[in-house]
Design an enzyme around this catalytic site. Structure first.
Site, PDB file in Angstrom:
ATOM      1  N   ASN A 153       0.789  -1.232   0.000  1.00  0.00           N
ATOM      2  CA  ASN A 153       0.000   0.000   0.000  1.00  0.00           C
ATOM      3  C   ASN A 153       0.824   1.286   0.000  1.00  0.00           C
ATOM      4  O   ASN A 153       0.335   2.327  -0.429  1.00  0.00           O
ATOM      5  CB  ASN A 153      -1.001   0.002   1.161  1.00  0.00           C
ATOM      6  CG  ASN A 153      -0.359  -0.219   2.513  1.00  0.00           C
ATOM      7  OD1 ASN A 153       0.812  -0.582   2.618  1.00  0.00           O
ATOM      8  ND2 ASN A 153      -1.123  -0.007   3.576  1.00  0.00           N
ATOM      9  N   GLU A 170       5.461  -3.611  11.839  1.00  0.00           N
ATOM     10  CA  GLU A 170       4.218  -2.842  11.772  1.00  0.00           C
ATOM     11  C   GLU A 170       3.175  -3.754  11.148  1.00  0.00           C
ATOM     12  O   GLU A 170       3.281  -4.106   9.972  1.00  0.00           O
ATOM     13  CB  GLU A 170       4.406  -1.581  10.930  1.00  0.00           C
ATOM     14  CG  GLU A 170       3.136  -0.796  10.711  1.00  0.00           C
ATOM     15  CD  GLU A 170       3.282   0.270   9.639  1.00  0.00           C
ATOM     16  OE1 GLU A 170       2.244   0.739   9.140  1.00  0.00           O
ATOM     17  OE2 GLU A 170       4.422   0.622   9.289  1.00  0.00           O
ATOM     18  N   CYS A 173      -3.169   0.512   7.482  1.00  0.00           N
ATOM     19  CA  CYS A 173      -3.246  -0.072   8.829  1.00  0.00           C
ATOM     20  C   CYS A 173      -3.821   0.923   9.823  1.00  0.00           C
ATOM     21  O   CYS A 173      -4.445   0.542  10.815  1.00  0.00           O
ATOM     22  CB  CYS A 173      -1.865  -0.557   9.276  1.00  0.00           C
ATOM     23  SG  CYS A 173      -0.617   0.736   9.344  1.00  0.00           S
TER      24      CYS A 173
END
Length: 487
Positions: free
Chosen positions: A163, A259, A293
């Site tokens: 992304n 992450e 996220c």
């Protein structure tokens, strides 16, 4: 500038020891656009032997790179930021086609990445050691002094997601290089073309051969091999919680910075500014189709103001643009894959079947899911807990702030949370109790600025990112103790 990283058949190559090398096995992976399914290029499906060469090359090159002066490293990073901006048009176009992000957001990602690289170089100048007198500890003598400096870790494996293929690759590469590590970049398959172009930029900026290498291939063939390779000294991973958990399980004695996923909640109290709240929720939940996220992924709203909030959200959703970014600057775009769209649509359908009320959206055209708002979602529905990574926001009504906190903290995730209230005491009460890495007060959940700490707890991550924190994570203190002769 990017011509020689691929051949005349649009087969891309990997950067190994300063050379752009094609697939030794002749096997490639097709990279098709989520927008029109056109073939953008092919990347090598590298073998374990090829991966081994990349890592061993990085290991040897790091021995020299660690001794390059800080000022030289700074100049290389500054130059890479300049080259990045010089190629913003081509990179943005490629990103738009490869990950279906709108052109404006692609350009923003490139310019933000240039800023990140420069700030990383500047921040590295401020990394300093310390001297510690021995007699500062009770009972110790005054004839010892510890000189502490920071050392590189060795070879950093940087695994980036689809992304943000430029930004979340550079945020791993830049700090790793500045503290003297070499890097092996493994970009997500969808996003790998952008990642390879970024590697070319660092090469053009003067990163010596072997200091930055790239690997592409199928996770089933090289995923476990590269993460468990004895030549890797640090792994910096951004991606799904499932893959992050697997990396954590199969690695041993290798530090990790991760992450992972999130189920970021926006908690809305009865005194919230509903105009502000609604605009933030819509911007935070639907931009880039929620494929972030840090996207707002659920609303926990006090029942007294739920109906009013929904009306405000609907007004803001009506302003969203939906469609193919090739045709217009859309907020909501096709999802990265059919599999992703199937998953999101399945969550929507299951919630409706269990009694949730569809307020807006619920429509699907291929990989495009229209922005969706669902009310009266209950805790027995998957949508209350699972991360959709798509443009759907569930509304869970609560009686008060304590019930909101309880539901928020039951999540396996703990990335961020947002609190909307005009009562500072309530804001800090909730912020203190939320089990997350970051709490936003009267703002959508989001990453940055990039010098802020960025972290998740529970299944949302491990370690702390943010420029200064990444520099520290990818280096270690080393103490040299001077024993003085005192008569």
């Amino acid at each position: 500038m990017f011509e020689h990283i691929k051949d005349e058949n649009n087969n891309f190559k990997n950067l190994i020891n300063g050379e752009w090398i094609s697939s030794a096995s002749g096997k490639f992976i097709d990279i098709n656009s989520p927008l029109d399914n056109s073939l953008l290029g092919r990347v090598p499906a590298m073998t374990q032997e090829e991966v081994n060469i990349a890592i061993e090359t990085a290991k040897e090159a790091q021995k020299k790179w660690r001794n390059i002066t800080l000022n030289e490293k700074v100049e290389i990073l500054y130059k890479s930021a300049d080259i990045l901006l010089e190629n913003i048009d081509e990179l943005s176009e490629l990103m738009m086609m490869e990950i279906a992000k709108d052109r404006k957001s692609c350009r923003s990602e490139v310019s933000r990445t240039a800023d990140l690289i420069r700030f990383t170089a500047d921040s590295a100048k401020n990394l300093s050691g310390e001297s510690i007198p021995g007699d500062s500890f009770p009972g110790a003598k005054n004839n010892k002094v510890s000189i502490v400096r920071r050392e590189p870790l060795g070879v950093v494996l940087a695994i980036s997601p689809f992304n943000y293929p430029i930004n979340l690759s550079a945020s791993k590469i830049a700090p790793a290089l500045m503290v003297g590590n070499s890097v092996v970049l493994k970009p997500a398959t969808q996003g790998s073309l952008s990642g390879l172009c970024l590697a070319r930029i660092f090469e053009e900026a003067g990163v010596p051969k072997g200091v930055l290498n790239t690997v592409t291939g199928r996770g089933s063939e090289i995923g476990d091999y590269v993460t468990t390779h004895k030549g890797i000294n640090f792994i910096n991973f951004t991606g799904s919680t499932g893959i992050g958990a697997r990396i954590s399980k199969i690695t041993s004695m290798v530090p990790l910075l991760m992450e992972l996923g999130g189920k970021d909640a926006a908690i809305v109290l009865e005194d919230a500014d509903l105009e502000l709240t609604a605009s933030n929720i819509v911007a935070g939940g639907y931009s880039y189709s929620g494929q972030r996220c840090t996207a707002v992924k659920r609303i926990l709203v006090v029942d007294k103001v739920a109906d009013k909030l929904i009306e405000k959200i609907k007004e803001n959703m009506a302003k969203l643009t939906v469609g193919n970014p090739l045709e217009k600057d859309a907020d909501v775009v096709p999802l990265i894959s059919t599999k992703a769209a199937d998953f999101v649509y399945g969550l929507i359908e299951e919630a409706k079947e269990k009694g949730a009320d569809l307020v807006v959206g619920g429509k699907r055209e291929g990989n495009l899911i229209y922005p969706t708002l669902i009310d009266n979602v209950t805790t027995d529905m998957r949508l209350a807990w699972e991360e959709p990574f798509g443009p759907v926001i569930p509304i869970i009504r609560v009686k008060d702030k304590d019930e909101a906190i309880e539901i928020a903290n039951k999540s396996e995730y703990g990335l961020q949370g947002a609190v909307f209230t005009q009562n500072i005491n309530d804001a800090f009460y909730i912020a203190d109790k939320l089990e997350v890495g970051t709490v936003q007060i009267n703002n959508k959940t989001e990453r940055g600025p990039d010098n802020f700490p960025f972290l998740g707890v529970k299944s949302s991550g491990m370690g702390t990112q943010g420029i200064k924190y990444s520099l520290e994570s990818m280096s270690r203190p080393k103490a040299t103790i001077i024993n003085l002769s005192i008569k």
